[in-house]
Design an enzyme around this catalytic site. Structure first.
Site, PDB file in Angstrom:
ATOM      1  N   ASP A  48     -10.181   7.495   5.622  1.00  0.00           N
ATOM      2  CA  ASP A  48      -9.855   8.835   6.148  1.00  0.00           C
ATOM      3  C   ASP A  48     -10.984   9.861   5.952  1.00  0.00           C
ATOM      4  O   ASP A  48     -11.261  10.641   6.867  1.00  0.00           O
ATOM      5  CB  ASP A  48      -8.555   9.364   5.528  1.00  0.00           C
ATOM      6  CG  ASP A  48      -7.325   8.721   6.144  1.00  0.00           C
ATOM      7  OD1 ASP A  48      -7.437   8.125   7.237  1.00  0.00           O
ATOM      8  OD2 ASP A  48      -6.239   8.816   5.537  1.00  0.00           O
ATOM      9  N   ASP A  86      -0.735  -4.262   9.725  1.00  0.00           N
ATOM     10  CA  ASP A  86      -2.104  -4.620   9.380  1.00  0.00           C
ATOM     11  C   ASP A  86      -3.003  -3.694  10.169  1.00  0.00           C
ATOM     12  O   ASP A  86      -2.841  -3.532  11.379  1.00  0.00           O
ATOM     13  CB  ASP A  86      -2.426  -6.094   9.668  1.00  0.00           C
ATOM     14  CG  ASP A  86      -3.559  -6.573   8.753  1.00  0.00           C
ATOM     15  OD1 ASP A  86      -3.453  -6.363   7.524  1.00  0.00           O
ATOM     16  OD2 ASP A  86      -4.552  -7.130   9.243  1.00  0.00           O
ATOM     17  N   ASN A 129       0.859  -1.187   0.000  1.00  0.00           N
ATOM     18  CA  ASN A 129       0.000   0.000   0.000  1.00  0.00           C
ATOM     19  C   ASN A 129       0.902   1.247   0.000  1.00  0.00           C
ATOM     20  O   ASN A 129       1.600   1.525   0.973  1.00  0.00           O
ATOM     21  CB  ASN A 129      -0.894  -0.056   1.250  1.00  0.00           C
ATOM     22  CG  ASN A 129      -1.848   1.104   1.345  1.00  0.00           C
ATOM     23  OD1 ASN A 129      -1.486   2.232   1.052  1.00  0.00           O
ATOM     24  ND2 ASN A 129      -3.068   0.832   1.777  1.00  0.00           N
ATOM     25  N   LYS A 159       0.355   3.844   2.823  1.00  0.00           N
ATOM     26  CA  LYS A 159       0.972   3.430   4.086  1.00  0.00           C
ATOM     27  C   LYS A 159       2.481   3.640   4.016  1.00  0.00           C
ATOM     28  O   LYS A 159       3.089   4.158   4.951  1.00  0.00           O
ATOM     29  CB  LYS A 159       0.744   1.927   4.325  1.00  0.00           C
ATOM     30  CG  LYS A 159      -0.602   1.518   4.838  1.00  0.00           C
ATOM     31  CD  LYS A 159      -0.503   0.021   5.139  1.00  0.00           C
ATOM     32  CE  LYS A 159      -1.767  -0.629   5.558  1.00  0.00           C
ATOM     33  NZ  LYS A 159      -1.595  -2.062   5.812  1.00  0.00           N
ATOM     34  N   PHE A 197      -6.127   8.260   2.589  1.00  0.00           N
ATOM     35  CA  PHE A 197      -6.611   7.122   1.808  1.00  0.00           C
ATOM     36  C   PHE A 197      -7.671   6.384   2.639  1.00  0.00           C
ATOM     37  O   PHE A 197      -7.963   6.762   3.785  1.00  0.00           O
ATOM     38  CB  PHE A 197      -5.446   6.191   1.433  1.00  0.00           C
ATOM     39  CG  PHE A 197      -4.844   5.448   2.601  1.00  0.00           C
ATOM     40  CD1 PHE A 197      -3.965   6.074   3.466  1.00  0.00           C
ATOM     41  CD2 PHE A 197      -5.170   4.112   2.845  1.00  0.00           C
ATOM     42  CE1 PHE A 197      -3.417   5.391   4.549  1.00  0.00           C
ATOM     43  CE2 PHE A 197      -4.624   3.416   3.920  1.00  0.00           C
ATOM     44  CZ  PHE A 197      -3.747   4.060   4.775  1.00  0.00           C
TER      45      PHE A 197
HETATM   46  P1  ITT Z   1      -0.919  -4.171   2.814  1.00  0.00           P
HETATM   47  O1  ITT Z   1      -1.617  -5.412   3.322  1.00  0.00           O
HETATM   48  O2  ITT Z   1      -0.138  -4.399   1.566  1.00  0.00           O
HETATM   49  O3  ITT Z   1      -0.129  -3.468   3.872  1.00  0.00           O
HETATM   50  P2  ITT Z   1      -3.630  -3.139   2.595  1.00  0.00           P
HETATM   51  O4  ITT Z   1      -4.238  -1.877   2.025  1.00  0.00           O
HETATM   52  O5  ITT Z   1      -4.205  -4.448   2.101  1.00  0.00           O
HETATM   53  O6  ITT Z   1      -2.042  -3.086   2.380  1.00  0.00           O
HETATM   54  P3  ITT Z   1      -4.533  -3.852   5.257  1.00  0.00           P
HETATM   55  O7  ITT Z   1      -4.701  -5.270   4.907  1.00  0.00           O
HETATM   56  O8  ITT Z   1      -3.871  -3.499   6.534  1.00  0.00           O
HETATM   57  O9  ITT Z   1      -3.711  -3.061   4.147  1.00  0.00           O
HETATM   58  O10 ITT Z   1      -5.969  -3.182   5.144  1.00  0.00           O
HETATM   59  C1  ITT Z   1      -6.143  -2.007   5.727  1.00  0.00           C
HETATM   60  C2  ITT Z   1      -7.317  -1.266   5.144  1.00  0.00           C
HETATM   61  O11 ITT Z   1      -7.824  -0.474   6.228  1.00  0.00           O
HETATM   62  C3  ITT Z   1      -6.863  -0.308   4.063  1.00  0.00           C
HETATM   63  O12 ITT Z   1      -7.003  -0.832   2.772  1.00  0.00           O
HETATM   64  C4  ITT Z   1      -7.775   0.889   4.328  1.00  0.00           C
HETATM   65  O13 ITT Z   1      -9.009   0.688   3.686  1.00  0.00           O
HETATM   66  C5  ITT Z   1      -8.008   0.850   5.840  1.00  0.00           C
HETATM   67  N1  ITT Z   1      -7.023   1.696   6.541  1.00  0.00           N
HETATM   68  C6  ITT Z   1      -5.901   1.301   7.232  1.00  0.00           C
HETATM   69  N2  ITT Z   1      -5.208   2.336   7.701  1.00  0.00           N
HETATM   70  C7  ITT Z   1      -5.897   3.428   7.309  1.00  0.00           C
HETATM   71  C8  ITT Z   1      -5.690   4.809   7.457  1.00  0.00           C
HETATM   72  O14 ITT Z   1      -4.604   5.297   8.075  1.00  0.00           O
HETATM   73  N3  ITT Z   1      -6.593   5.635   6.937  1.00  0.00           N
HETATM   74  C9  ITT Z   1      -7.665   5.164   6.308  1.00  0.00           C
HETATM   75  N4  ITT Z   1      -7.941   3.880   6.072  1.00  0.00           N
HETATM   76  C10 ITT Z   1      -7.058   3.015   6.578  1.00  0.00           C
END
Ligand code: ITT
Length: 199
Positions: free
Chosen positions: A155, A69, A9, A12, A152
């Site tokens: 948010d 995560d 991501n 992130k 993202f």
């Molecule tokens: P990775 O597994 O590759 O790290 P991902 O997007 O799949 O990336 P996650 O499995 O941790 O990440 O899913 C987290 C989801 O939660 C992410 O796609 C967002 O929709 C939400 N999320 C996490 N942190 C956030 C933030 O700081 N602000 C807004 N939404 C967030």
């Protein structure tokens, strides 16, 4: 000390790099290791998924790995979307699809019942048998509409009362100061400094 970030991501990655930039930790990403395959998130909790991502990336890259995560837990939905945050509206869904689904589920629900917590669990794999886990969280409310253009994911629908803004109305520096990810990675940074004796 070189560490690989076990995330695909980009949002992130940007936030994490900024949090760790004042340390001597050299951050590599999965872009530096294009042959590492996609990791299936089969865990039932954020912690299980963070650990499995960190372990698999350590094994594939051969250097310490940091995995994040994270997700949004909404009180009135008994903690959903939680570990399903990325795929809340179904496979291949967009951030917008997730936000609209969440706003739809909360339609007509009063402000006091819209409480939500962003959680970020970080796993640091120093080797496949030595995994440390730290966590950060922040409390707020789910808005009634999307507000703001920054950030993202959820948010634009996460209202942070202390600043009277959604996370999408903050720039990344402002968000990092108060966010679940900011807290979790500052703890991870301290842990890495302690373990490796670096500044
Ligand atoms: P990775 O597994 O590759 O790290 P991902 O997007 O799949 O990336 P996650 O499995 O941790 O990440 O899913 C987290 C989801 O939660 C992410 O796609 C967002 O929709 C939400 N999320 C996490 N942190 C956030 C933030 O700081 N602000 C807004 N939404 C967030």
């Amino acid at each position: 000390m070189k560490i690989i970030l076990a995330t695909r991501n980009n949002h992130k990655t940007e936030e994490i790099k900024r949090i760790l930039e004042d340390s001597k930790i050299e951050i590599l990403t999965l872009k530096d290791f294009p042959d590492i395959p996609e990791i299936e998130e089969t865990g039932k909790t954020l912690e299980e998924n963070a650990v499995l991502k960190a372990k698999q990336v350590y094994t594939a890259a051969g250097i310490p790995a940091l995995a994040d995560d994270s997700g949004l837990e909404v009180e009135v939905l008994n903690g959903d979307p939680g570990v399903m945050s990325a795929r809340f509206a179904g496979p291949g869904c967009s951030y917008k699809d997730n936000n609209l689904k969440l706003l739809g589920l909360l339609k007509g629900i009063s402000r006091e019942k819209r409480g939500a917590t962003f959680r970020c669990v970080v796993a640091l794999a120093l080797n496949p048998d030595d995994i440390r886990v730290v966590e950060g969280k922040v409390k707020g409310f789910v808005t009634e509409n999307e507000i703001g253009e920054n950030g993202f994911g959820y948010d634009p629908v996460f209202f942070y009362p202390e600043l009277n803004k959604t996370f999408a109305q903050l720039n990344s520096e402002e968000k990092n100061k108060v966010s679940h990810r900011g807290f979790a990675f500052r703890k991870a940074k301290e842990l890495i400094k302690k373990i490796s004796n670096i500044e």
